[in-house]
Structure formats: structure tokens, C-alpha cells
Scaffold this active site. Structure first.
Site, PDB file in Angstrom:
ATOM      1  N   GLY A  14       0.997  -1.188  -0.137  1.00 21.16           N
ATOM      2  CA  GLY A  14      -0.059  -0.154   0.013  1.00 21.16           C
ATOM      3  C   GLY A  14       0.879   1.330  -0.099  1.00 21.16           C
ATOM      4  O   GLY A  14       0.415   2.343  -0.664  1.00 21.16           O
ATOM      5  N   THR A  15       1.996   1.327   0.664  1.00 19.92           N
ATOM      6  CA  THR A  15       2.864   2.421   0.665  1.00 19.92           C
ATOM      7  C   THR A  15       3.290   2.680  -0.647  1.00 19.92           C
ATOM      8  O   THR A  15       3.259   4.067  -0.984  1.00 19.92           O
ATOM      9  CB  THR A  15       3.817   2.184   1.741  1.00 19.92           C
ATOM     10  OG1 THR A  15       3.465   2.218   3.243  1.00 19.92           O
ATOM     11  CG2 THR A  15       4.940   3.270   1.573  1.00 19.92           C
ATOM     12  N   ASN A  45      -7.573   4.254   8.959  1.00 19.19           N
ATOM     13  CA  ASN A  45      -6.764   3.242   9.312  1.00 19.19           C
ATOM     14  C   ASN A  45      -6.928   3.362  10.846  1.00 19.19           C
ATOM     15  O   ASN A  45      -6.513   2.243  11.573  1.00 19.19           O
ATOM     16  CB  ASN A  45      -5.430   3.154   8.859  1.00 19.19           C
ATOM     17  CG  ASN A  45      -4.349   4.204   9.123  1.00 19.19           C
ATOM     18  OD1 ASN A  45      -4.869   5.496   9.151  1.00 19.19           O
ATOM     19  ND2 ASN A  45      -3.444   4.001   9.796  1.00 19.19           N
ATOM     20  N   GLN A  57      -7.581   0.049   3.820  1.00 20.43           N
ATOM     21  CA  GLN A  57      -8.247  -0.292   5.076  1.00 20.43           C
ATOM     22  C   GLN A  57      -9.703  -0.641   4.644  1.00 20.43           C
ATOM     23  O   GLN A  57     -10.297  -1.737   5.097  1.00 20.43           O
ATOM     24  CB  GLN A  57      -8.338   0.691   6.002  1.00 20.43           C
ATOM     25  CG  GLN A  57      -7.038   0.810   6.776  1.00 20.43           C
ATOM     26  CD  GLN A  57      -6.461  -0.270   7.595  1.00 20.43           C
ATOM     27  OE1 GLN A  57      -6.991  -1.251   7.927  1.00 20.43           O
ATOM     28  NE2 GLN A  57      -5.475  -0.346   7.739  1.00 20.43           N
ATOM     29  N   GLY A 105      -1.849  -6.321   0.110  1.00 23.28           N
ATOM     30  CA  GLY A 105      -2.338  -7.598   0.261  1.00 23.28           C
ATOM     31  C   GLY A 105      -2.560  -8.176   1.713  1.00 23.28           C
ATOM     32  O   GLY A 105      -3.390  -9.009   2.100  1.00 23.28           O
ATOM     33  N   HIS A 106      -1.644  -7.679   2.379  1.00 16.90           N
ATOM     34  CA  HIS A 106      -1.450  -8.365   3.967  1.00 16.90           C
ATOM     35  C   HIS A 106      -2.792  -7.790   4.767  1.00 16.90           C
ATOM     36  O   HIS A 106      -2.941  -8.006   5.864  1.00 16.90           O
ATOM     37  CB  HIS A 106      -0.271  -7.927   4.423  1.00 16.90           C
ATOM     38  CG  HIS A 106       0.178  -6.545   4.918  1.00 16.90           C
ATOM     39  ND1 HIS A 106      -0.038  -6.081   6.252  1.00 16.90           N
ATOM     40  CD2 HIS A 106       0.335  -5.399   4.287  1.00 16.90           C
ATOM     41  CE1 HIS A 106       0.399  -4.792   6.254  1.00 16.90           C
ATOM     42  NE2 HIS A 106       0.336  -4.398   5.243  1.00 16.90           N
ATOM     43  N   THR A 151      11.489  -6.739 -11.083  1.00 17.41           N
ATOM     44  CA  THR A 151      11.037  -7.978 -11.343  1.00 17.41           C
ATOM     45  C   THR A 151       9.700  -8.204 -10.566  1.00 17.41           C
ATOM     46  O   THR A 151       9.699  -8.028  -9.235  1.00 17.41           O
ATOM     47  CB  THR A 151      12.042  -8.934 -11.031  1.00 17.41           C
ATOM     48  OG1 THR A 151      13.066  -8.847 -11.773  1.00 17.41           O
ATOM     49  CG2 THR A 151      11.605 -10.439 -11.208  1.00 17.41           C
ATOM     50  N   CYS A 205       2.328   1.725  11.359  1.00 20.45           N
ATOM     51  CA  CYS A 205       3.337   2.581  10.888  1.00 20.45           C
ATOM     52  C   CYS A 205       3.907   3.660  11.491  1.00 20.45           C
ATOM     53  O   CYS A 205       4.862   4.271  11.286  1.00 20.45           O
ATOM     54  CB  CYS A 205       2.901   3.241   9.337  1.00 20.45           C
ATOM     55  SG  CYS A 205       2.509   1.870   8.263  1.00 20.45           S
TER      56      CYS A 205
END
Length: 402
Positions: A69-70, A175, A203, A222-223, A259, A347
Site C-alpha cells: 500500500g505504501t 486506518n 483499509q 495484500g496483507h 522484477t 506505521c
């Protein structure tokens, strides 16, 4: 031990791990390699991209895989703002080509500086990106105030837009306090002004609809959904002038070199599909449990205050202040009682400063430092009354010095 910090990160879903495993073992190819092993990886990546696009309601070519996300927020804000700056200087300039940008030259321009709008309660990735554009590129940044519930006014947004506004970046759902913005009203404002809207939906994903938001760019991680950390997405319209933040081999259609994380992309596609399929049921179930939990905490702890919007909030979030305590001490006492949670954004963990979100909502610094946030899993089904009882006992123990 009961883990109630799912806004920080979630465990990987078993079906996600199963889908990823082949691309971490025997199907390990680089999707840019022109041989059968690489082509197999490229095919898996293309399939993941199409599946993510289907959930988000965008074209596959609009999906940019990122490291999370960052990075997605950085790419959206910096990419759209610097892209607008470069397009202003040379309307014929091809997007994604190496730039000879003189970052000190903005101050000497006769035109007003490129303008960015965000809010005072955004994630650090958004606020720091805006700070960078202001500091390094001389851009103008407007940080909209919010009301006591953490809500952004569409009228204030409309008043802030200028002819030189390049991007508006707003969190779909906050968040820390969980407030959900009226994205329909906000996107109507930006659409009328023909200004790109970036929604930080990190979120919101899995709890709120991701299709039809009116956003021109949307970030997810994703997390937060049951995929591993290290994979995210920026969905951004290919018509927009997006300057890359990472330069190199030109992957992701020259928008994000490096990659590709094939296993991560496959896992994110599975996690996003499952979360979307379960969203309506999970939101109703967890929201009802959250409401009961919040009512019980407020009844057992008279000085407790629920932060954020009382009703328009993420189903899985309940955040409180407990006046005349230490939020950190309450967290430690809760963990001693078997409940793991947090004071807010992971964060910002370790900072001694009160939450900028709570300060922007008008909460005084001393009270802001008493904040505790509880965030629940999409699959949570257990009664939360024992947790509310543990909260009351923890607050009482901290106050008594026990």
C-alpha cells in the site's frame, strides 16, 4: 492469545498460501524472460492481473502490482502530480520516459505551482508523499480539515480545488478510527472539476465496495486481506499522466520497474476474490459484533469515548480513548490478559507523539495518547463480551496502579 490488530496485518489464508506455493518452488521463472519457464510465470501474472481487475471493475491494463500500500500511495500521488508537472512543461512529452526535470525550477515558473489536495488524517504514506512534493518540487499542498468524526466535507473539497490541482488523495476509510468517507459525494466533486481522485482503499478492501467508487486511482495492500506482506496494487487509468517512481527495466507497462512478484500477485488475486465474495456477510456479521462490543465497553468504562464516526465506520474497527490513563499501559495490561491490540497505525508505532488523526478530530493531546484500537478479522465469529470485560479490568488496573 486473542489477536485483535487486523488493521495492522492479517494472517495468510491457507488457500492463498496453496495458490502461491508453486510460484515459490518449481514455477519460479522471471516473467520478463523469453523462454518457457519465464513464459509460464508471465501467464500466471497476467491471469492474476485480470482477476484483480475483475474485482476492482477496471481494465487489466490499469492494474499495477506494487510492493504494498505504501508504494501504491507513493506512485499514485507522486506519479500523478509529477506527471502533471511534466505534461505542463511539455504537452508532447511521452509518459514514462527519462526526465530532465530540474526540481529547483518550479519556484521560477510564472504559472502557479502544481497543486495537490489531501486531508489531515491520512496515512503516513500519503502525508509524506505530499510533503515530498512540497519540499522537493515546490508544489502547493492543501490538507483539508475534518470534523470531530473524521469526516471530510465535499463542500470544503470543492472550495479547495484550483485550476492547477493535479490530484486529490483521500482515504476511503481511516486506518485509526475507521471513519468511512462519503466517496460518492467526494468523487462527484472531483469529476465535476475534472481532477483525478486517488482513494487509499488499503483499509476498505474486504469491507467496502471497490467497484463504482468514482476513483481514478485506487490503492490496496495484500496483507490486509489474507495475502502476505510485500504485494499491493495501484489501479490507475492508463489515460492519466503517471510518472514512474521506480525506474529500470520498464515492467508494469513502464509504470513500475522491477522484477514482478509473481507469487505475491497470485496470492493477492486469490485473497481479493475471496474477500469480495465474503464481503457482504462478513461486514454484517462483524459489524454487529463490533457494535455490541462498543456498547459494552462504553457501559463498563464511563470515561471511555468511541472515536471516529459513530455509524459510518469500518465494520471491523472500534477505537476508544480512555481519559486519565496511559494507552500504552492499557495495551500492556490487555496483553497480560490475553488480548493483543494496538494504539493505532502500526506505521507510527514507537512514536511518542499523539496521533495526528485524533488531533485533527479535535481530541486534546493528552487524551489522544490514551487511545486503543481494536480491529477484527473478516472471519471473526466469537462473542466479544469477554474482551469488553478485559478492557474494563485493564483500564481499572492501570488507574489503580495495580
Amino acid at each position: 492469545m486473542l489477536y485483535l490488530d487486523h488493521a495492522a496485518t492479517t494472517p495468510v489464508r491457507p488457500e492463498v498460501l496453496e495458490a502461491m506455493l508453486p510460484y515459490l518452488t518449481d514455477r519460479f521463472g522471471n516473467p520478463s524472460s523469453h523462454h518457457t519457464v519465464g513464459e509460464a510465470a508471465a501467464s500466471a501474472l497476467a491471469d492474476a492481473r485480470a482477476r484483480v481487475a475483475d474485482v476492482l471493475g477496471v481494465r487489466a491494463s490499469d492494474v499495477v502490482f506494487t510492493s504494498g500500500g505504501t508504494e501504491a500511495d507513493n506512485l499514485a500521488i507522486k506519479g500523478l502530480a509529477i506527471g502533471a508537472l511534466l505534461r505542463r512543461r511539455d504537452p508532447r512529452r511521452a509518459l514514462g520516459t527519462p526526465s530532465a526535470l530540474n526540481t529547483s525550477s518550479t519556484a521560477g515558473m510564472t504559472e502557479p505551482p502544481v497543486h495537490v489536495i489531501t486531508t489531515a488524517i491520512e496515512h503516513e504514506a500519503v502525508l509524506a508523499s505530499c510533503d515530498y512534493l512540497e519540499r522537493v518540487h515546490g508544489m502547493a499542498v492543501t490538507r483539508l480539515a475534518v470534523d470531530a468524526t473524521g469526516t471530510v466535507s465535499p463542500d470544503n473539497l470543492a472550495a479547495a480545488i484550483r485550476p492547477e490541482t493535479a490530484v486529490v488523495s483521500i482515504g476511503y476509510a481511516n486506518n485509526e478510527v475507521g471513519t468511512v468517507q462519503d466517496v460518492a459525494a467526494l468523487s462527484a466533486v472531483t469529476a465535476a472539476a475534472r481532477v483525478p481522485l486517488h482513494l487509499d482503499a488499503v483499509q476498505a478492501a474486504g469491507w467496502l465496495p471497490l467497484r463504482g467508487t468514482g476513483a481514478d486511482a485506487l490503492s490496496i495492500a495484500g496483507h490486509k486481506l489474507g495475502a502476505p506482506a510485500g504485494i499491493g496494487v495501484l489501479a490507475v487509468g492508463s489515460r492519466l499522466p503517471l510518472e514512474p517512481v521506480l525506474h529500470g527495466g520498464g515492467q508494469e507497462r513502464d509504470r513500475r520497474s522491477g522484477t514482478e512478484n509473481v507469487a505475491g500477485a497470485v496470492g493477492l488475486a486469490v485473497a481479493l476474490e475471496r474477500a469480495e465474495a465474503e464481503r457482504a456477510e462478513a461486514s454484517a456479521r462483524v459489524g454487529a459484533l463490533r457494535d455490541r462490543f462498543a456498547r459494552r465497553v462504553l457501559s463498563l468504562v464511563p470515561t471511555a469515548r468511541l472515536t471516529g464516526h459513530p455509524t459510518r465506520r469500518l465494520p471491523g474497527t472500534a477505537s476508544f480513548t480512555f481519559a486519565d490513563t496511559s494507552g500504552e499501559a492499557v495495551l500492556l495490561e490487555l496483553e497480560r490478559r490475553g488480548v493483543v491490540t494496538s494504539s493505532g497505525s502500526a506505521c507510527a508505532a514507537g512514536s511518542d507523539e499523539p496521533s495526528h488523526v485524533l488531533l485533527a478530530c479535535g481530541i486534546d493531546p493528552a487524551t489522544a495518547q490514551t487511545a486503543v484500537r481494536f480491529t477484527f478479522a473478516h472471519g471473526h465469529t466469537a462473542d466479544l463480551d469477554p474482551v469488553a470485560d478485559a478492557v474494563a479490568a485493564a483500564v481499572a488496573a492501570v488507574r489503580s496502579g495495580a
